[in-house]
Design a protein around this motif. Structure first.
Motif, PDB file in Angstrom:
ATOM      1  N   SER A 256      13.194  23.705  10.381  1.00 50.04           N
ATOM      2  CA  SER A 256      12.044  22.871  10.729  1.00 50.04           C
ATOM      3  C   SER A 256      11.211  23.463  11.853  1.00 50.04           C
ATOM      4  CB  SER A 256      12.516  21.472  11.127  1.00 50.04           C
ATOM      5  OG  SER A 256      13.294  21.524  12.313  1.00 50.04           O
ATOM      6  N   SER A 257      11.778  24.398  12.603  1.00 49.00           N
ATOM      7  CA  SER A 257      11.038  24.950  13.757  1.00 49.00           C
ATOM      8  C   SER A 257      11.090  26.472  13.772  1.00 49.00           C
ATOM      9  CB  SER A 257      11.631  24.399  15.059  1.00 49.00           C
ATOM     10  OG  SER A 257      13.017  24.660  15.134  1.00 49.00           O
ATOM     11  N   ALA A 258      11.178  27.087  12.586  1.00 48.28           N
ATOM     12  CA  ALA A 258      11.389  28.536  12.540  1.00 48.28           C
ATOM     13  C   ALA A 258      10.335  29.245  11.693  1.00 48.28           C
ATOM     14  CB  ALA A 258      12.779  28.840  11.990  1.00 48.28           C
ATOM     15  N   HIS A 259      10.144  30.505  12.001  1.00 48.29           N
ATOM     16  CA  HIS A 259       9.323  31.410  11.205  1.00 48.29           C
ATOM     17  C   HIS A 259      10.243  32.453  10.583  1.00 48.29           C
ATOM     18  CE1 HIS A 259       5.744  33.601   9.941  1.00 48.29           C
ATOM     19  NE2 HIS A 259       6.282  34.709  10.407  1.00 48.29           N
ATOM     20  N   LEU A 260      10.008  32.772   9.328  1.00 47.95           N
ATOM     21  CA  LEU A 260      10.872  33.694   8.591  1.00 47.95           C
ATOM     22  C   LEU A 260      10.268  35.091   8.579  1.00 47.95           C
ATOM     23  CD1 LEU A 260      13.512  33.645   6.852  1.00 47.95           C
ATOM     24  CD2 LEU A 260      12.024  33.432   4.861  1.00 47.95           C
TER      25      LEU A 260
ATOM     26  N   ILE B 174      28.067  27.341   4.446  1.00 49.11           N
ATOM     27  CA  ILE B 174      29.042  27.615   5.505  1.00 49.11           C
ATOM     28  C   ILE B 174      28.913  26.617   6.650  1.00 49.11           C
ATOM     29  CG2 ILE B 174      29.757  29.324   7.231  1.00 49.11           C
ATOM     30  CD1 ILE B 174      28.888  31.492   5.260  1.00 49.11           C
ATOM     31  N   LEU B 175      27.676  26.317   7.052  1.00 48.25           N
ATOM     32  CA  LEU B 175      27.464  25.484   8.236  1.00 48.25           C
ATOM     33  C   LEU B 175      26.945  24.094   7.931  1.00 48.25           C
ATOM     34  CD1 LEU B 175      25.954  28.141  10.658  1.00 48.25           C
ATOM     35  CD2 LEU B 175      28.270  27.213  10.669  1.00 48.25           C
ATOM     36  N   GLY B 176      26.518  23.859   6.696  1.00 51.29           N
ATOM     37  CA  GLY B 176      26.083  22.518   6.335  1.00 51.29           C
ATOM     38  C   GLY B 176      24.575  22.346   6.320  1.00 51.29           C
ATOM     39  N   GLU B 177      24.141  21.343   5.565  1.00 53.70           N
ATOM     40  CA  GLU B 177      22.715  21.086   5.371  1.00 53.70           C
ATOM     41  C   GLU B 177      22.029  20.633   6.657  1.00 53.70           C
ATOM     42  OE1 GLU B 177      19.305  21.253   3.496  1.00 53.70           O
ATOM     43  OE2 GLU B 177      21.121  21.477   2.272  1.00 53.70           O
ATOM     44  N   ARG B 178      22.738  19.892   7.488  1.00 50.19           N
ATOM     45  CA  ARG B 178      22.123  19.361   8.710  1.00 50.19           C
ATOM     46  C   ARG B 178      21.649  20.487   9.618  1.00 50.19           C
ATOM     47  NH1 ARG B 178      25.145  17.116  13.996  1.00 50.19           N
ATOM     48  NH2 ARG B 178      23.303  16.866  15.289  1.00 50.19           N
ATOM     49  N   LEU B 179      22.506  21.486   9.808  1.00 49.18           N
ATOM     50  CA  LEU B 179      22.142  22.580  10.699  1.00 49.18           C
ATOM     51  C   LEU B 179      20.978  23.367  10.128  1.00 49.18           C
ATOM     52  CD1 LEU B 179      23.357  24.501  13.233  1.00 49.18           C
ATOM     53  CD2 LEU B 179      23.589  25.979  11.286  1.00 49.18           C
ATOM     54  N   LEU B 180      21.027  23.672   8.842  1.00 51.28           N
ATOM     55  CA  LEU B 180      19.962  24.467   8.239  1.00 51.28           C
ATOM     56  C   LEU B 180      18.628  23.735   8.310  1.00 51.28           C
ATOM     57  CD1 LEU B 180      19.403  27.142   6.781  1.00 51.28           C
ATOM     58  CD2 LEU B 180      19.690  25.929   4.630  1.00 51.28           C
ATOM     59  N   SER B 181      18.650  22.432   8.060  1.00 49.65           N
ATOM     60  CA  SER B 181      17.419  21.652   8.123  1.00 49.65           C
ATOM     61  C   SER B 181      16.845  21.659   9.530  1.00 49.65           C
ATOM     62  CB  SER B 181      17.705  20.216   7.678  1.00 49.65           C
ATOM     63  OG  SER B 181      16.558  19.416   7.834  1.00 49.65           O
ATOM     64  N   ARG B 182      17.710  21.519  10.515  1.00 50.63           N
ATOM     65  CA  ARG B 182      17.275  21.530  11.921  1.00 50.63           C
ATOM     66  C   ARG B 182      16.682  22.887  12.287  1.00 50.63           C
ATOM     67  NH1 ARG B 182      15.759  19.382  16.343  1.00 50.63           N
ATOM     68  NH2 ARG B 182      17.139  18.962  18.099  1.00 50.63           N
TER      69      ARG B 182
ATOM     70  N   ILE C 252      26.365  24.134  15.843  1.00 50.42           N
ATOM     71  CA  ILE C 252      25.372  23.063  15.867  1.00 50.42           C
ATOM     72  C   ILE C 252      25.025  22.693  17.302  1.00 50.42           C
ATOM     73  CG2 ILE C 252      24.988  20.625  15.337  1.00 50.42           C
ATOM     74  CD1 ILE C 252      26.548  21.045  12.757  1.00 50.42           C
ATOM     75  N   ASP C 253      26.037  22.633  18.162  1.00 50.76           N
ATOM     76  CA  ASP C 253      25.801  22.295  19.563  1.00 50.76           C
ATOM     77  C   ASP C 253      24.878  23.310  20.229  1.00 50.76           C
ATOM     78  OD1 ASP C 253      26.600  20.948  22.229  1.00 50.76           O
ATOM     79  OD2 ASP C 253      27.128  23.045  22.547  1.00 50.76           O
ATOM     80  N   LEU C 254      25.129  24.597  20.003  1.00 50.73           N
ATOM     81  CA  LEU C 254      24.306  25.645  20.605  1.00 50.73           C
ATOM     82  C   LEU C 254      22.868  25.578  20.110  1.00 50.73           C
ATOM     83  CD1 LEU C 254      23.936  28.287  22.247  1.00 50.73           C
ATOM     84  CD2 LEU C 254      24.721  29.531  20.208  1.00 50.73           C
ATOM     85  N   ILE C 255      22.710  25.500  18.794  1.00 50.61           N
ATOM     86  CA  ILE C 255      21.367  25.514  18.215  1.00 50.61           C
ATOM     87  C   ILE C 255      20.614  24.243  18.568  1.00 50.61           C
ATOM     88  CG2 ILE C 255      20.094  25.512  16.036  1.00 50.61           C
ATOM     89  CD1 ILE C 255      22.211  27.419  14.925  1.00 50.61           C
ATOM     90  N   ASP C 256      21.278  23.092  18.478  1.00 47.56           N
ATOM     91  CA  ASP C 256      20.628  21.827  18.820  1.00 47.56           C
ATOM     92  C   ASP C 256      20.178  21.803  20.285  1.00 47.56           C
ATOM     93  OD1 ASP C 256      20.524  20.498  16.466  1.00 47.56           O
ATOM     94  OD2 ASP C 256      22.254  19.216  16.810  1.00 47.56           O
TER      95      ASP C 256
END
Length: 273
Positions: A252-256, A241-249, A206-210
């Motif tokens: 919100s700013s990604a292309h699949l 595995i990593l939680g809803e907070r990380l996935l939502s973050r 989370i720290d890295l991605i945030d």
């Protein structure tokens, strides 16, 4: 009275760099004072705009960034992918989409703007060519002057532990390097994790991605997992595995970019063991 002179100590023995690795500032000072750089064995510098570079990325820096990319590929044990470019990818690996995204990243970097599409998520089954696709992206990005690095998710977590990083680097240096690079390729997100991540793994991820999202630095992710648990097979997803907070973050700013296809590593004929 005779005077004995000691042999001069060579520049490398005094710890000095080779002249062709001097900073742009020192090269500019030499030019202003009339130094003939050709006679000093400094290669001629292309004009801005050549080789896809821009004014803020001089040739010595571009060379250093290519070396940084190559070193990270070697650290990731992915040297075989150094030859890959967009032209080598199959249509299912979405080379046009990756090229367009890279173009937008370069333009954003040149203008000092935040990319419109900050992240690229590249999911797919094992062996479909996800890693080859993002490694081609990394090769092309490094050639165009972006400071690009690659690391497997599990490797990053290992290197963040005390005395585990390569080349005697400190844990804080690992974080700084992967947070601050222009483009990070985080390969195999949640790889080797089949249970809920430990507090350490969740916190570090989370720290890295945030940090990268907050600073507007783009990241490309590959993963064999879906975003959420597969209702048919019961296989865990990234959120489990990593939680809803990380996935939502992240979402919100990604292309699949899904990479679909057969397993390229599977032998044509089954092996009889």
């Amino acid at each position: 009275m005779s005077l004995t002179l000691e042999a001069p100590v060579s520049a490398p023995e005094r710890g000095m760099n080779r002249l062709d690795s001097l900073s742009d500032h020192l090269l500019s000072v030499l030019r202003r004072n009339g130094a003939d750089l050709a006679r000093l064995d400094v290669p001629a510098q292309p004009a801005p705009g050549e080789d896809g570079l821009w004014e803020d990325v001089a040739v010595p820096q571009a060379r250093a960034k290519r070396n940084a990319w190559r070193n990270s590929v070697i650290d990731a044990a992915q040297e075989d992918y150094l030859r890959f470019r967009f032209a080598d990818l199959a249509p299912n690996q979405k080379p046009k989409t990756l090229r367009n995204w890279l173009d937008s990243l370069v333009e954003a970097k040149k203008s000092g703007a935040r990319p419109d599409t900050l992240n690229m998520i590249v999911p797919g089954n094992i062996g479909t060519g996800k890693t080859a696709a993002v490694m081609a992206l990394g090769n092309e990005a490094a050639e165009r002057g972006l400071w690009t690095l690659v690391v497997k998710h599990a490797t990053y977590l290992t290197w963040r532990r005390p005395d585990s990083a390569p080349r005697n680097m400190k844990a804080w240096e690992i974080r700084k390097m992967f947070v601050e690079c222009d483009l990070l390729i985080l390969d195999e997100l949640c790889g080797e994790m089949d249970v809920t991540a430990t507090e350490f793994a969740r916190r570090e991820t989370i720290d890295l991605i945030d940090a990268r999202i907050s600073s507007g630095r783009p990241t490309a992710y590959t993963t064999n997992l879906g975003s959420r648990r597969n209702p048919t097979t019961g296989a865990m997803g990234v959120v489990d595995i990593l939680g809803e907070r990380l996935l939502s973050r992240l979402e919100s700013s990604a292309h699949l970019v899904k990479v679909l296809g057969p397993d390229r590593r599977k032998p044509v004929q089954p092996l009889d063991w």
